[in-house]
Write an enzyme that holds these catalytic residues in place. Structure first.
Site, PDB file in Angstrom:
ATOM      1  CE  LYS A 177      -3.975   1.977   2.486  1.00  0.00           C
ATOM      2  NZ  LYS A 177      -4.815   1.870   3.706  1.00  0.00           N
ATOM      3  CB  SER A 235      -8.014   3.971   2.519  1.00  0.00           C
ATOM      4  OG  SER A 235      -7.183   3.282   3.436  1.00  0.00           O
ATOM      5  CB  SER A 275      -8.325   1.129   5.396  1.00  0.00           C
ATOM      6  OG  SER A 275      -9.031   2.331   5.271  1.00  0.00           O
TER       7      SER A 275
HETATM    8  N1  GLN Z   1     -13.140   4.513   5.845  1.00  0.00           N
HETATM    9  C1  GLN Z   1     -12.634   5.002   7.080  1.00  0.00           C
HETATM   10  C2  GLN Z   1     -12.250   6.445   6.945  1.00  0.00           C
HETATM   11  O1  GLN Z   1     -12.533   7.008   5.945  1.00  0.00           O
HETATM   12  C3  GLN Z   1     -11.467   4.164   7.540  1.00  0.00           C
HETATM   13  C4  GLN Z   1     -10.258   4.421   6.767  1.00  0.00           C
HETATM   14  C5  GLN Z   1      -9.069   3.623   7.231  1.00  0.00           C
HETATM   15  O2  GLN Z   1      -9.196   2.605   7.898  1.00  0.00           O
HETATM   16  N2  GLN Z   1      -7.896   4.126   6.890  1.00  0.00           N
HETATM   17  O3  GLN Z   1     -11.694   7.035   7.815  1.00  0.00           O
END
Ligand code: GLN
Length: 497
Positions: A77, A152, A176
């Site tokens: 990532k 994400s 994410s």
């Molecule tokens: N979707 C969540 C957010 O927008 C979690 C994102 C994540 O785990 N980095 O914050």
């Protein structure tokens, strides 16, 4: 070969049926063939990957003892630093930045001989649930290219589902790793907070961020988990204790006598009918395998999402202050006529996307004097209540379970203009981060209503990560014997373009 598990690839490598250079080349060829459709990668490091692979092959030829995943390729990532390799965190503000150091996760991958193919797409600074917030275009779900791959870490999950890589690294602040796993039919694990070093992970919300393994099988995730986890003195929140024996746990294939707690608040209204029916069937598989199902109640989870959207933006507003145009990435308006403050303002205006700005504003507001107690302070109290809810629930059950997310993969664009609808995707994953415990998502079939993958979440108490692997491994084996083939064999074939 590219459709095998990482464990099977490792086995073929150790038996010298294939070399790491050959295996890496097969994956690079697959990336070349399908990534114009999937867009899982922001950067492919062809030369670097092949030279890492050649080094592993040389060691193997010399008879050196290698670690279990040596020579197996992986997708990283783009939020983790890798020395000399472009790292953007999905943001324009970091365009062109090449970190001068390796994150600890990358150091560990290299030490294990795991070959890094390249960097995967993600929502900007890991803020999002669909990868649509990337400054570099969206990633497409290999099951249906018109749908989101989750976020994400959509690039990491999509790379697995498209057979571009057998393993990937994700990071999970509110879901994410797990939500992208759920919507792509893959496995994703958020380890206990402090289990994997955050050194070199570009910070979003430091008290919630955790890197973890993404894979196509529970055992593969466990093998990668053991490769990247462990104490690191460069991360002050790293846990100085032995890594839970997750590989052994994933191989147990036995849940007799274990108590599985179904969290009442995480499976009620708002969950797609097909998600619920697959979830219930998976529970029955666990019962048949000898587990006992109990219902547990965590009443404060109702406030988890609201508290998360105060805590995470608050920490982000502070963490993202470091992108000031002076030290990293792009600089805008530096023509001699503007002062430093003006250059910073212009750079942040151009460099940050809409969602990142929204969160910086939210977080700055929540932390401002006069509002601090009402917002940030209250959110921290809710966090404590969530920790207590989990503690009570774990007194009655060895692991807790829920659907990973309320729906299957939605259409690209469907929620991009409605932040609240987007935030609701994480309703079932966020409590785990708030309490710092472990969480896994594994595929439990296709939703009967739309034919898309459904994720099953298993949560285990802090440093009991082995338990979620034990339950996940057992459930996966039961489902595999029922289905006769891995779920990804149902995904449409991506024609080479
Ligand atoms: N979707 C969540 C957010 O927008 C979690 C994102 C994540 O785990 N980095 O914050």
């Amino acid at each position: 070969m590219i459709r095998n598990s990482a464990a099977a690839m490792a086995d073929a490598l150790s038996k010298k049926e294939i070399t790491s250079v050959e295996l890496t080349q097969l994956h690079l060829d697959r990336i070349d063939a399908v990534d114009s459709q999937v867009h899982a990668f922001l950067h492919v490091d062809r030369e670097g990957a092949l030279s890492q692979a050649a080094a592993v092959d040389a060691k193997r030829a010399a008879g050196e003892k290698l670690s279990p995943l040596a020579g197996v390729p992986l997708a990283l990532k783009d939020v983790m630093t890798q020395k000399g390799i472009p790292t953007t965190a999905g943001s324009k503000i970091l365009e062109g930045w090449r970190p001068p150091y390796d994150s600890t996760v990358v150091t560990n991958l290299k030490a294990n001989g795991i070959v890094i193919l390249g960097k995967t797409n993600m929502d900007e600074f890991a803020m999002g649930s669909s990868t649509e917030n990337s400054a570099y275009g969206t990633t497409h779900n290999p099951w249906d290219l018109d749908r989101i791959p989750g976020g994400s870490g959509g690039g990491s999950a999509a790379s697995l589902a498209a057979f571009q890589a057998p393993l990937a690294i994700g990071t999970d602040t509110g879901g994410s790793i797990r939500q992208p796993a759920a919507v792509t039919g893959t496995v994703g694990v958020k380890p206990t907070y402090g289990g994997v070093s955050r050194y070199g992970l570009i910070a979003f919300s430091s008290s919630l961020d955790q890197a973890g393994p993404c894979a196509r099988t529970v055992l593969d995730a466990a093998l990668l988990h053991e490769a990247i986890a462990g104490y690191d003195k460069k991360d002050s929140t790293s846990i100085n204790a032995p890594v839970p024996a997750v590989v052994a746990a994933a191989k147990k294939l036995d849940v007799k006598g274990l108590k599985i707690g179904v969290v009442k608040e995480l499976s009620g209204d708002g969950y797609q009918a097909g998600v619920k029916s697959r979830f219930d069937e998976a529970l029955q598989e666990l019962v048949s395998a000898g587990a006992e199902i109990v219902e547990v109640s965590c009443p404060n989870f109702e406030y988890a999402l609201a508290a998360y959207y105060l805590i995470a933006p608050s920490e982000a507003s502070s963490n993202l202050a470091r992108f000031d145009s002076m030290r990293y990435g792009i600089r805008v308006g530096d023509d001699g006529s503007a002062g430093a403050e003006e250059v910073m303002r212009m750079t942040r205006e151009v460099g940050f996307g809409k969602e990142v700005k929204r969160r910086i504003i939210l977080g700055t507001y929540a932390l401002s004097s006069g509002y601090y107690d009402a917002y940030y302070g209250s959110a921290q109290k809710v966090r404590t209540l969530i920790v207590q809810d989990f503690a009570k629930a774990f007194a009655h059950a060895d692991v807790l379970v829920s659907p990973t997310c309320p729906t299957t993969a939605f259409k690209i664009g469907e929620k991009s203009n409605d932040p609240l609808a987007m935030y609701l995707n994480d309703i079932a994953t966020i409590p785990v981060n708030m309490a710092g415990i472990g969480g896994m998502s594994l595929p439990v079939g296709l939703s009967p209503d739309d034919g898309l993958p459904v994720g099953f979440q298993i949560m285990s108490a802090a440093m009991k990560d082995d338990l979620m692997y034990q339950v996940g491994g057992t459930l996966e084996a039961a489902l595999l014997s029922k289905w006769g083939a891995p779920i990804l064999t149902n995904a449409p074939e991506l024609a080479a373009k």
